[in-house]
Design a protein around this motif. Structure first.
Motif, PDB file in Angstrom:
ATOM      1  N   GLY A   1       0.812  -1.209   0.000  1.00 21.58           N
ATOM      2  CA  GLY A   1       0.000   0.000   0.000  1.00 21.58           C
ATOM      3  C   GLY A   1       0.843   1.255   0.000  1.00 21.58           C
ATOM      4  N   VAL A   2       0.775   2.024   1.100  1.00 20.76           N
ATOM      5  CA  VAL A   2       1.422   3.336   1.142  1.00 20.76           C
ATOM      6  C   VAL A   2       2.948   3.258   1.013  1.00 20.76           C
ATOM      7  CG1 VAL A   2      -0.420   4.386   2.497  1.00 20.76           C
ATOM      8  CG2 VAL A   2       1.518   3.328   3.674  1.00 20.76           C
ATOM      9  N   ALA A   3       3.533   2.099   1.365  1.00 20.65           N
ATOM     10  CA  ALA A   3       4.999   1.973   1.321  1.00 20.65           C
ATOM     11  C   ALA A   3       5.464   1.123   0.145  1.00 20.65           C
ATOM     12  CB  ALA A   3       5.513   1.396   2.631  1.00 20.65           C
ATOM     13  N   LYS A   4       4.645   1.038  -0.882  1.00 18.04           N
ATOM     14  CA  LYS A   4       5.026   0.253  -2.067  1.00 18.04           C
ATOM     15  C   LYS A   4       6.283   0.850  -2.688  1.00 18.04           C
ATOM     16  CE  LYS A   4       2.908  -1.870  -6.165  1.00 18.04           C
ATOM     17  NZ  LYS A   4       2.973  -3.233  -5.612  1.00 18.04           N
ATOM     18  N   GLY A   5       7.262  -0.008  -2.968  1.00 10.64           N
ATOM     19  CA  GLY A   5       8.529   0.441  -3.522  1.00 10.64           C
ATOM     20  C   GLY A   5       9.500   0.955  -2.486  1.00 10.64           C
ATOM     21  N   VAL A   6       9.035   1.124  -1.243  1.00 10.27           N
ATOM     22  CA  VAL A   6       9.901   1.587  -0.148  1.00 10.27           C
ATOM     23  C   VAL A   6      10.164   0.442   0.826  1.00 10.27           C
ATOM     24  CG1 VAL A   6      10.167   3.241   1.739  1.00 10.27           C
ATOM     25  CG2 VAL A   6       9.041   3.931  -0.384  1.00 10.27           C
TER      26      VAL A   6
ATOM     27  N   VAL B   1      14.034   0.117   1.089  1.00  7.10           N
ATOM     28  CA  VAL B   1      14.898   0.298  -0.078  1.00  7.10           C
ATOM     29  C   VAL B   1      14.428   1.524  -0.858  1.00  7.10           C
ATOM     30  CG1 VAL B   1      15.405  -2.174  -0.277  1.00  7.10           C
ATOM     31  CG2 VAL B   1      13.450  -1.200  -1.527  1.00  7.10           C
ATOM     32  N   LYS B   2      15.192   1.871  -1.886  1.00  9.70           N
ATOM     33  CA  LYS B   2      14.819   2.957  -2.787  1.00  9.70           C
ATOM     34  C   LYS B   2      14.345   2.360  -4.113  1.00  9.70           C
ATOM     35  CE  LYS B   2      18.274   5.964  -0.661  1.00  9.70           C
ATOM     36  NZ  LYS B   2      19.571   6.660  -0.840  1.00  9.70           N
TER      37      LYS B   2
ATOM     38  N   ALA C   1      14.258   4.433   7.114  1.00  8.44           N
ATOM     39  CA  ALA C   1      14.134   3.615   8.330  1.00  8.44           C
ATOM     40  C   ALA C   1      14.344   4.480   9.566  1.00  8.44           C
ATOM     41  CB  ALA C   1      15.143   2.469   8.297  1.00  8.44           C
ATOM     42  N   ALA C   2      15.352   5.363   9.522  1.00  9.78           N
ATOM     43  CA  ALA C   2      15.628   6.251  10.652  1.00  9.78           C
ATOM     44  C   ALA C   2      14.486   7.233  10.872  1.00  9.78           C
ATOM     45  CB  ALA C   2      16.933   7.003  10.416  1.00  9.78           C
ATOM     46  N   ALA C   3      13.908   7.723   9.787  1.00  2.26           N
ATOM     47  CA  ALA C   3      12.804   8.681   9.913  1.00  2.26           C
ATOM     48  C   ALA C   3      11.579   8.031  10.540  1.00  2.26           C
ATOM     49  CB  ALA C   3      12.458   9.252   8.536  1.00  2.26           C
ATOM     50  N   ILE C   4      11.282   6.791  10.132  1.00  2.00           N
ATOM     51  CA  ILE C   4      10.137   6.072  10.705  1.00  2.00           C
ATOM     52  C   ILE C   4      10.400   5.759  12.174  1.00  2.00           C
ATOM     53  CG2 ILE C   4       8.804   3.919  10.604  1.00  2.00           C
ATOM     54  CD1 ILE C   4       9.314   4.009   7.520  1.00  2.00           C
ATOM     55  N   LEU C   5      11.623   5.348  12.489  1.00  2.00           N
ATOM     56  CA  LEU C   5      12.002   5.062  13.874  1.00  2.00           C
ATOM     57  C   LEU C   5      11.763   6.277  14.756  1.00  2.00           C
ATOM     58  CD1 LEU C   5      13.629   2.991  15.768  1.00  2.00           C
ATOM     59  CD2 LEU C   5      15.613   4.383  15.198  1.00  2.00           C
ATOM     60  N   THR C   6      12.209   7.447  14.297  1.00  2.00           N
ATOM     61  CA  THR C   6      12.069   8.677  15.073  1.00  2.00           C
ATOM     62  C   THR C   6      10.598   9.076  15.213  1.00  2.00           C
ATOM     63  OG1 THR C   6      14.241   9.433  14.333  1.00  2.00           O
ATOM     64  CG2 THR C   6      12.734  11.102  15.195  1.00  2.00           C
ATOM     65  N   GLU C   7       9.854   8.969  14.110  1.00  2.00           N
ATOM     66  CA  GLU C   7       8.428   9.320  14.142  1.00  2.00           C
ATOM     67  C   GLU C   7       7.658   8.374  15.067  1.00  2.00           C
ATOM     68  OE1 GLU C   7       4.953  11.352  13.460  1.00  2.00           O
ATOM     69  OE2 GLU C   7       6.987  11.942  12.852  1.00  2.00           O
ATOM     70  N   ALA C   8       7.973   7.085  14.996  1.00  2.00           N
ATOM     71  CA  ALA C   8       7.306   6.106  15.859  1.00  2.00           C
ATOM     72  C   ALA C   8       7.588   6.396  17.325  1.00  2.00           C
ATOM     73  CB  ALA C   8       7.750   4.696  15.488  1.00  2.00           C
TER      74      ALA C   8
ATOM     75  N   ALA D   1       3.444   8.955   7.803  1.00  2.00           N
ATOM     76  CA  ALA D   1       3.876  10.330   8.068  1.00  2.00           C
ATOM     77  C   ALA D   1       5.299  10.554   7.569  1.00  2.00           C
ATOM     78  CB  ALA D   1       3.785  10.620   9.573  1.00  2.00           C
ATOM     79  N   ALA D   2       6.187   9.610   7.825  1.00  2.00           N
ATOM     80  CA  ALA D   2       7.579   9.770   7.401  1.00  2.00           C
ATOM     81  C   ALA D   2       7.699   9.806   5.873  1.00  2.00           C
ATOM     82  CB  ALA D   2       8.432   8.630   7.976  1.00  2.00           C
ATOM     83  N   LEU D   3       6.887   9.002   5.194  1.00  2.00           N
ATOM     84  CA  LEU D   3       6.950   8.979   3.733  1.00  2.00           C
ATOM     85  C   LEU D   3       6.385  10.269   3.129  1.00  2.00           C
ATOM     86  CD1 LEU D   3       5.998   5.262   2.944  1.00  2.00           C
ATOM     87  CD2 LEU D   3       8.262   6.318   3.021  1.00  2.00           C
ATOM     88  N   LYS D   4       5.365  10.824   3.758  1.00  2.00           N
ATOM     89  CA  LYS D   4       4.818  12.094   3.286  1.00  2.00           C
ATOM     90  C   LYS D   4       5.801  13.228   3.482  1.00  2.00           C
ATOM     91  CE  LYS D   4      -0.148  11.211   3.810  1.00  2.00           C
ATOM     92  NZ  LYS D   4      -1.371  11.525   4.598  1.00  2.00           N
ATOM     93  N   ALA D   5       6.556  13.150   4.592  1.00  2.00           N
ATOM     94  CA  ALA D   5       7.544  14.205   4.886  1.00  2.00           C
ATOM     95  C   ALA D   5       8.690  14.186   3.880  1.00  2.00           C
ATOM     96  CB  ALA D   5       8.060  14.049   6.298  1.00  2.00           C
TER      97      ALA D   5
END
Length: 436
Positions: A348-353, A369-370, A382-389, A432-436
């Motif tokens: 879904g929202v993280a397709k390709g990521v 991945v990119k 991964a770091a951005a999601i970790l921090t947001e979580a 949220a991290a992917l939108k940012a």
């Protein structure tokens, strides 16, 4: 003086004190200073509550401060805290060894010695293998993590940050490839790399041991296929090499079995055990085939603190909790639910990521991945999601060669409601991290 219970402390003030008192090399990125914890929840000194998806990095399979563990610790501490097992023995040490001898994989009679940390169990397994076989060589695998002593660091198959500037390393240690289907390393490739070591680096008859994690921890929760462990066992048998299982993170029920090697039906010669064995108290074990353990020269095995009686009391409580609360089955339930939710994000929202979702029992990881490309690790997201979580009240940590994975080692006592809440936070943090 009431040490450690300052009601006016804040995370920021404690961080300032930490920066003044402790070296920068100690990991402490979260900025969270714990005040109390129970089960799969933790509260910091400011009263903020977190769901704990890392459990002291795989140490808390039975959760924070389980009442039965606390009771066992308190009862033992009121009797005696330490004697040194080599000076005055005690029944709890023997009982922990008896339980591990029964529970570790394979039908061969076993014996066990207790130590303090995972690295110490690993260190002793290599020492004993060299002494027993009279050979110097050891084969470990890329992506491995075996601890932070110099020998364990040498065995570790990840250079940064674990090896930077610590050389020269222990000699006669070599690294083969670890199978990783997502990154194009097949079982055949990995086994062929061992043959390459025999051909070009050290004769097989000079190798004392191979040490392998059945599911890599720091390496990104990569599972070893059954065929790989069977292939290693066959090579070891062919050449008189001892097979050492590092079950420090994968053991004590995390994969739905007491030990992950059980999933492959392969019996190692030695098994290194630590982390969740004593619910947070320092304790490790080396369990091995009895005939091998009895070949170790008397006096060359020992530890001042190893098998501390308070830690042994905690370990005995852990064994009871795993059985009484059905935590082996619970590990599978947690893993299934976590994998399902993460695959929904992947599609879904993280397709390709989200490139890959991996799971063995309750040992789960997601790799970022990119552009959907396995060769392009994405440690930044991964770091951005970790921090947001974390800001939303969920504690996790990274893994993988480029810190591109997030892993879950949530305590197996977590309720369905709390697990769902944690997975909801993860999903929200990802979006949220992917939108940012």
């Amino acid at each position: 003086m009431d040490h450690g219970n300052n009601q006016f402390a804040s995370n920021e003030s404690l961080k300032s004190r930490r920066d003044d008192a402790c070296p920068v090399g100690l990991p402490s990125k979260s900025g969270i200073y714990a005040a109390r914890a129970q089960g799969a929840e933790l509260w910091d000194v400011e009263g903020k509550r977190y769901i704990d998806f890392i459990g002291g990095i795989g140490v808390l399979n039975v959760g924070h401060s389980h009442p039965k563990v606390v009771e066992a610790i308190s009862k033992q501490a009121s009797n005696f805290v330490h004697t040194a097992f080599g000076i005055a023995q005690y029944e709890s040490y023997v009982e922990v060894c008896e339980k591990l001898n029964r529970l570790t994989p394979g039908s061969t009679p076993k014996k066990t010695a207790l130590f303090n940390s995972g690295a110490e169990a690993v260190e002793n397994s290599i020492k004993f293998a060299r002494q027993i076989t009279g050979r110097p060589g050891v084969i470990a695998f890329s992506g491995a993590f075996h601890g932070r002593t110099l020998l364990a660091t040498t065995l570790t198959g990840k250079s940064k940050p674990y090896k930077v500037g610590f050389g020269p390393y222990v000699p006669a240690i070599f690294h083969g490839e670890y199978p990783d289907a997502y990154h194009g390393v097949s079982v055949a490739d990995a086994l062929a790399s061992v043959d390459h070591i025999f051909k070009s680096m050290i004769n097989a008859n000079e190798v004392a041991a191979m040490i392998v994690e059945p599911v890599q921890g720091e390496g990104g929760f990569n599972p070893a296929p059954k065929e790989f462990l069977e292939g290693l066992r066959a090579k070891c048998d062919e050449h008189g090499i001892l097979l050492i299982a590092d079950e420090i993170q994968s053991g004590m029920g995390r994969t739905g079995k007491y030990f992950a090697f059980e999933n492959a039906g392969v019996e190692p010669d030695f098994i290194c055990i630590a982390k969740s064995i004593a619910a947070g108290l320092p304790l490790s074990a080396l369990t091995g085939k009895a005939e091998l353990m009895d070949k170790v020269v008397p006096g060359s095995m020992g530890s001042t603190y190893g098998g501390n009686p308070v830690a042994c009391a905690a370990a005995l409580a852990v064994f009871d909790i795993i059985e009484e609360e059905g935590l082996l089955k619970r590990a599978l339930e947690i893993g299934e639910k976590t994998e399902k939710r993460w695959r929904e994000l992947q599609n879904g929202v993280a397709k390709g990521v989200i490139g890959d979702v991996r799971r063995v029992g309750g040992m789960c990881a997601v790799e970022f991945v990119k552009d959907g490309d396995p060769s392009k690790p994405n440690g930044e997201v991964a770091a951005a999601i970790l921090t947001e979580a974390r800001s939303r009240g969920l504690i996790m940590t990274t893994a993988g060669a480029y810190a591109q994975c997030l892993r879950s080692l949530v305590p197996l006592v977590v309720s369905d409601e709390l697990l769902d809440e944690g997975l909801d936070i993860f999903a929200g943090a990802t979006e949220a991290a992917l939108k940012a």
